[in-house]
Write a protein that holds these residues in place. Sequence first.
Motif: not given
Length: 761
Positions: A121-131
């Motif tokens: 498990e981990f947290d993430f911050v995307p820079v666009s609208d899709t991961i």
Amino acid sequence: MIMKYTHTFLLLLFFVKISHAQLNISTSATVANLIQNVLVGQGVVISNVTYTGAPNSIGEFSTGAVAGNLGFNNGIVLSTGNVIQLPGASSLLVDNNMNTASDPQLAALITQSINDAAVLEFDFVPVSDTIKFSYVFGSEEYEQYVGTPYNDVFGFFVSGLGYSGGFYNNVNIAIIPNTTNPVSINNINNGQSTNMASPGPCVNCNYYVNNSSGTFVKFNAFTTVLTAWIRVLPCFTYHIKIAIGDAADHALDSGVFLEANSFSSNSITLTQTTSSTIDSLAVEGCNDAILTFNLPYPFSTQTSINYIIGGTAINGVDYVQIPNSLVVPAGQDSVSLVISPIIDTLVEPLEYIELIVNTSYCSQDTVLIYIKDALPPLTNLFRDTTICMFSNLDIVSNTSGGYIPYSYLWSTGDTTASITITPSVSSTYSLVVSDVCNNDSTFVIDVGVSNPIFTFTGDSVCKGDTAVLRVNSSEIYNYIWSSGEQTSIISVSPSSDTQYTVSVTDSIGCEIVDSTTIKVFPIPIVSSTSDTIICSGDEAYLKVFGNYSVEWNTGSTNSFIKVKPQSDEEYSFFIRSSDQCENSDSINVEVVTKPIADIYTPETTVCIGKKIVLQGSGGDEYLWSSGVESPNMEVLLNNNAVYSLAVTNRSGGTTCSHDTSISIVVERCNYFYFASAFTPNGDGKNDTYGVDGQYEIVYKFDLYIYNRWGQQLFHATDPSERWDGTYEGKDASDGVYTYVVYIDEGYREPYSLKGTVTLYR
């Protein structure tokens, strides 16, 4: 109820280390390192990495340059068993009990219990609208446990703000493309089988890879490379859980491979190139800079890209005016900005354009585009010079500056960087050098020509006379002869043909070298046909070579004569050259007696099958038509024949031969017949029985006489032997008897005759 049996395969685990193929797996890195440095790609910020499970259930894998049938080369792997044991042939079993707990999200996907769970498990911050990220799921459960409760399960659960509103609460994105069905053994397979055959019907088998004969990874089968993705809100924090577990029991491992650097959220990326390869920077009037803005994928509507323009180069002055924004049309994934520097006559330092671009909702990128002056090429030709006539002069351009490749145009028409000239008169040469940007420069060089002018005379003499050599000129020059003299006139008396060379040098060192050969007429060298050997009665052809007058001892004055001596003889001659020098020689002619071939035999008509000796004579060497090389030859005659004989006499390389032949007529001389009766009564008439007729050559003869009971009464091995009508000293009784005779006449296959004879007393 379906049960799994694995105890019979436990010994196979000892062979893992010798069947690792190309797949290499390591568990030495920390989980945080695996996520930050292996899994994550661009456009994502990671935090709060946790892992729950057995330490050896997660690791880093690599395949080297070749990805094998897995689909990608490296990444991380999560398994319900020990990942170290995954490399090897699919015929080997991978089966581990890791004794780890269940997971609530996995348990919600199936009705069976969850065992050996491994959870990342981990947290993430995307820079666009899709991961998105790429993965492959594989298992030892294939295919024998398809459709059973032993359906090992895995999932990628995302939590955070919903793209269209609401909230994602552990949304599983490990689903089959274009469906909402999770990826599992029961959802992607080729039917249920106990031996990895192809029973069908297949389920989503376009995503299925049969690994039953694989040597790369032990799983019986796995999926093709799949992509997990979900729409997100840029710049907000999301949470993902990547989990896998055994279903219903601890047996037969499953695993999921995650491709390195594939966990990403694409933003706008910038690519800077130039319109040509002459320079990596933009060049005034010659090389444009091209900045390409790349979207992560084509959008359904047009996209505006804004940027701030700055730098030392002035927009519209130092380069063609550019806007402060661009539009990417709908359906396209990129657009390019072309920056064309304007050529001027100013010498300026390196200038640059600064563009600050918003590459996503929460990121920006700064690009520097440099502009260089376009300077003309420079060439360093040497100074004006004077050379000697007919000397070569290399003129090298030594060009620098500008931009390669250069083009050259000489006044001679040459287009190379350097030229070699051989002027006969003083000349001016010019060169125009242009670079790829069409900047050019012109350069000029004057080349003068100097050379001694004279004539050269000399004589040819007979041996012992003196020859005079003279250099004639109205100028004052320096002379050096090959004989050492340094005057314009020299006298020489060579004993043989000699070449004399003179070097004439003018005041600036230009040199002309000339030469002549004094011909000394020697006694002419005799060249004629060699001593020769001929057969008696033949002619010899004698010739003296060369352009001389000739006189033979025969009185002939021709260079070529024909002679026919009866015995060995010497022919002498002398020759005279045009300068009246003479020489003489002779040619010996040896005469070899020509042989006469002869064949002797006492008879030329013989009986068939008879051997006779043919006697040859008349020469030193013999060769019969049969290949025999001796004077005499024995022949066996079965048919009429002609025999040829060649006889030869030799001397040196000369061969004198003659041949003849003889015909031999062959007749049959043997005739056999047998009487039908005889009367052995002692009256001297027809008292014995045997073969009658005429015969000369019989190689083998056997005559047998039998009574009516097949008893042999008589045997003869010679045609002259005859039966007297008795057996063992007693008279045989009157009656009919059988005779059998075997005859070999030599010239044909042996044969037999059979008949009866009547005995009367």
